[in-house]
Design a protein around this motif. Structure first.
Motif, short mmCIF file in Angstrom:
data_model
loop_
_atom_site.label_atom_id
_atom_site.label_comp_id
_atom_site.label_asym_id
_atom_site.label_seq_id
_atom_site.Cartn_x
_atom_site.Cartn_y
_atom_site.Cartn_z
N HIS A 11 -0.34 -20.80 4.43
CA HIS A 11 0.63 -19.83 3.92
C HIS A 11 1.66 -20.56 3.09
O HIS A 11 2.35 -21.47 3.55
CB HIS A 11 1.31 -19.10 5.09
CG HIS A 11 2.35 -18.12 4.64
ND1 HIS A 11 3.35 -17.69 5.48
CD2 HIS A 11 2.55 -17.50 3.46
CE1 HIS A 11 4.12 -16.83 4.83
NE2 HIS A 11 3.65 -16.71 3.59
N ASP A 34 -5.50 -20.20 -0.78
CA ASP A 34 -4.24 -20.18 -0.05
C ASP A 34 -3.73 -18.75 0.09
O ASP A 34 -4.05 -17.87 -0.72
CB ASP A 34 -3.18 -21.00 -0.79
CG ASP A 34 -3.51 -22.49 -0.82
OD1 ASP A 34 -4.06 -22.99 0.17
OD2 ASP A 34 -3.23 -23.14 -1.84
N ALA A 69 -3.40 -21.19 -6.98
CA ALA A 69 -3.36 -21.36 -5.53
C ALA A 69 -4.20 -20.31 -4.82
O ALA A 69 -4.89 -20.59 -3.83
CB ALA A 69 -1.91 -21.31 -5.05
N VAL A 129 0.59 -19.67 -9.07
CA VAL A 129 0.20 -18.76 -8.00
C VAL A 129 -1.27 -18.37 -8.14
O VAL A 129 -2.04 -18.38 -7.16
CB VAL A 129 1.09 -17.51 -8.00
CG1 VAL A 129 0.52 -16.43 -7.07
CG2 VAL A 129 2.50 -17.88 -7.56
N PHE A 169 5.95 -18.91 -3.19
CA PHE A 169 6.35 -19.26 -4.55
C PHE A 169 7.53 -18.37 -4.93
O PHE A 169 7.39 -17.14 -4.93
CB PHE A 169 5.22 -19.05 -5.55
CG PHE A 169 4.28 -20.22 -5.66
CD1 PHE A 169 4.45 -21.18 -6.65
CD2 PHE A 169 3.22 -20.37 -4.78
CE1 PHE A 169 3.59 -22.25 -6.77
CE2 PHE A 169 2.35 -21.44 -4.88
CZ PHE A 169 2.54 -22.39 -5.88
N ILE A 191 -0.60 -16.51 -0.27
CA ILE A 191 0.62 -16.68 -1.05
C ILE A 191 1.55 -15.48 -0.91
O ILE A 191 1.13 -14.33 -1.07
CB ILE A 191 0.29 -16.87 -2.54
CG1 ILE A 191 -0.75 -17.98 -2.74
CG2 ILE A 191 1.56 -17.15 -3.34
CD1 ILE A 191 -0.28 -19.35 -2.34
N ALA A 230 -1.71 -11.79 -4.08
CA ALA A 230 -0.42 -12.26 -3.55
C ALA A 230 0.31 -11.14 -2.84
O ALA A 230 0.15 -9.96 -3.16
CB ALA A 230 0.44 -12.80 -4.68
#
Length: 282
Positions: free
Chosen positions: A3, A25, A20, A17, A6, A27, A45
């Motif tokens: 976790h 990941d 990632a 982002v 940004f 985010i 996200a």
């Protein structure tokens, strides 16, 4: 699935982002202009309403913000949600003196903070290219080193001096901005002579620009002003450039001419062009 938060989702932040998320990941994002953060929902996200909400439970916090003032505001706002072990990774281009003060203050308050400016554009960020510099406590860097290495082709840890990466970032951007301004002047000179600007791009392939930087840089550092390109001759060439450009705008050459004139007035015209760095190297 790690976790990560940004904070700051402009052009570069959004690209980081997206990369990632592609790495798998989880985010959470926040941005002062909410619409810029909302645009990243389509990529997976989660959007937080506040900086504190964004960082709550995050293993790592990335800041990609405008300037020192915004960094200070956002760090203050995120602190209520920040876990003691979470490392703040600040990619913002900032003033070195303010960076150092902020880093020392946060460390004294128990906040783990690294300054990690980048030489990465949005397109490169999406592809994991470019360079990340990191300055700050070694233990904090070691904690995030592997993660940072996945974000770029090159990762440079410059040491524990907290403002050193900020200095290197400004110096690198000076190269970038200065070169861009000089290219604009080259195009003005070409246009003034009736040559299509696109035709002069090839000229830079006929010599090695990097050797100019390293060669003249070494002479400046050594305070070696023995002439291989006399300042007076270089000033004559700048005059010819300005005359050829005519009334077209020039970004760099007038300032170069003024500096040369001042040195020549001091009697340094027979010295090498490297004398222009006389007062810059101490």
């Amino acid at each position: 699935m790690t976790h990560i938060a940004f904070l700051g989702t402009g052009l570069l932040g959004s690209a980081l982002v997206e990369a990632a998320l592609q790495r798998g990941d989880r985010i959470t994002v926040w941005n002062r202009t909410a619409a810029k953060a909302r645009a990243l929902e389509a990529f997976g996200a989660t959007v937080a309403d506040t900086p504190a909400d964004a960082v709550r439970g995050a293993a790592r916090v990335h800041l990609v913000l405008k300037d020192d003032a915004v960094v200070e505001d956002v760090v203050a706002a995120l602190r209520p949600g920040l876990s003691p072990d979470t490392v703040i990774v600040d990619h913002t281009t900032t003033q070195p003196a303010e960076t150092a003060e902020r880093a020392h203050r946060l460390r004294a308050e128990g906040v783990r903070y690294l300054h990690c400016p980048v030489f990465i554009g949005p397109a490169a960020a999406r592809e994991g290219k470019g360079t990340i510099m990191a300055a700050g406590p070694r233990a904090d860097f070691d904690a995030v080193r592997d993660a940072l290495a996945r974000m770029a082709q090159r990762l440079e840890y410059v040491g524990e001096r907290p403002d050193l990466a900020a200095v290197y970032k400004l110096c690198g951007n000076a190269y970038i901005i200065g070169i861009a301004a000089l290219v604009a002047d080259v195009f003005s000179v070409a246009s003034g002579a009736g040559v299509p600007p696109q035709d002069v791009v090839q000229v830079v392939q006929w010599f090695d620009p990097s050797s100019v930087i390293t060669g003249r840089g070494k002479k400046m550092l050594a305070r070696d002003h023995s002439p291989s390109f006399e300042l007076e001759m270089a000033r004559k060439d700048v005059r010819l450039m300005q005359e050829t450009a005519g009334d077209r705008p020039l970004a760099v050459l007038p300032a170069v001419a003024a500096r040369m004139d001042a040195l020549i007035a001091e009697g340094r015209g027979a010295d090498d062009l490297a004398v222009m760095g006389r007062d810059a190297v101490g």
